[in-house]
Design an enzyme around this catalytic site. Structure first.
Site: not given
Length: 280
Positions: A13, A75, A77, A161, A192, A210, A219-220, A222
Site C-alpha cells: 500500500n 489510514c 498503513n 467498512h 471500504n 477501498e 489496508c490497515g 480494513g
C-alpha cells in the site's frame, strides 16, 4: 513550484509523503490526483501530509488523501509510514508519536525491528457512527445486489467498512462487487469493502476494495475492521494474523471498551522532487 516528497509503502500500500509543517502546500483535488497518477505523477494509493501539531496535546498533524483527490479520516498503513517518516526525517525522540487526524488522535509506536504499532481507537458499531443506514444496530446486515442477498458486518474506524465473510477468497469478483457495494445508498459517505476468508480463529485472508483507490495490496484499517467484525460475531479471537496480497499484519482487540491495535512494517522506497504540473 517544486515539491519534495518521500515515497513509502506498507505491505505494498504505497504513499507519497510530504512535509507540510510549514503549511506551504495547500492541495486541491487536482494536485492530489496528479501526484497519485502512476504515469504522469509519482504514483500512489494515498498522499500523506505531515503537518505541525494543532495543539499541545499531540506532536504532529496528519492528513490523508485518496488517489481520487478526496480527503479521508483514517489510514492504518499510512499511519505506520507516517511514524517511520518522523523517525527518519525529524529529531523527534518521543515514544509513542501522538498525531491528530480528522478521525481523532492516534498513538504510533516504532520498534527496533521496523515494525510499527498503531492504536486505531475503539471500533464503532452504531450505524450512525459508521455511517450506515440501518434501523438499529446488529452484528449482521443484509445487502441486496442485483436480486441477490449478501450478509455483511459494518464498522467505523475513522472510515466506514463493510466486511463480508466468504468461503473462497480467490473466486470473489472483488473488482465488481466492491464498487457495487460502495454505490449503495445505505453508505452515505461510501465504504471500504473487505472480503474475508477465515483459517481458524486466529488467522484470516483479506482483500479490500477501498473507496477512492480501488483494490489495494493492503489496508490497515480494513484489517482492523475484519477482525473487529469477526470478533463481534464470535468467529475470531482477540489476536489475529491477517494475510493481505501485500503481506501480513497482526491485529489485537481485547473487545468492546478497548482500542484495536495493528502491527506491521513500513518502508521508505525513495526520496524525490517533482515540478508542479502547470495544467493542474
Amino acid at each position: 513550484m517544486a515539491l519534495e516528497f518521500t515515497k513509502m509503502q506498507g505491505l505494498g500500500n504505497d504513499f507519497v509523503v510530504i512535509d507540510n509543517r510549514a503549511a506551504t502546500f495547500d492541495p486541491t483535488p487536482g494536485h492530489i490526483r496528479w501526484l497519485a497518477d502512476r504515469r504522469f505523477g509519482v504514483g500512489c494509493d494515498q498522499v500523506l501530509l505531515v503537518e505541525a501539531a494543532p495543539d499541545d496535546g499531540v506532536d504532529f498533524g496528519y492528513r490523508i488523501f485518496n488517489a481520487d483527490g478526496g480527503e479521508v479520516d483514517q489510514c492504518g498503513n499510512g499511519a505506520r509510514c507516517f511514524a517511520r517518516w518522523i523517525r527518519e526525517h525529524t529529531d523527534f525522540a518521543g515514544d509513542p508519536v501522538r498525531v491528530a487526524t480528522r478521525a481523532g488522535r492516534m498513538a504510533l509506536t516504532t520498534h527496533p525491528d521496523g515494525q510499527v504499532d498503531v492504536d486505531m481507537g475503539e471500533p464503532r458499531f452504531e450505524p450512525a457512527a459508521i455511517p450506515f443506514e440501518a434501523p438499529e444496530r446488529a452484528d449482521e446486515y443484509e445487502l441486496v445486489l442485483e436480486d441477490r442477498t449478501f450478509r455483511i458486518g459494518a464498522v467505523g474506524l475513522g472510515n466506514p467498512h463493510a466486511v463480508m465473510r466468504v468461503e473462497a477468497l480467490d473466486r470473489v469478483p472483488v473488482a465488481t462487487m466492491g464498487p457495487a457495494i460502495q454505490a449503495l445508498e445505505r453508505f452515505p459517505e461510501g465504504v471500504n469493502v473487505g472480503f474475508v476468508e477465515a483459517h481458524g480463529r486466529d488467522h484470516i485472508r483479506l482483500r479490500v476494495f477501498e473507496r477512492g483507490s480501488g483494490e489495494t495490496l493492503a489496508c490497515g484499517s480494513g484489517a482492523c475492521a475484519a477482525v473487529a467484525v469477526g470478533r463481534q460475531q464470535g468467529w475470531l479471537d482477540g489476536t489475529v494474523t491477517v494475510d493481505l496480497p501485500g503481506g501480513r499484519l497482526t491485529i489485537h482487540w481485547p473487545g468492546p471498551g478497548s482500542p484495536i491495535t495493528l502491527t506491521g512494517p513500513a518502508k521508505t522506497v525513495f526520496e524525490g522532487r517533482i515540478d508542479h504540473d502547470p495544467a493542474v
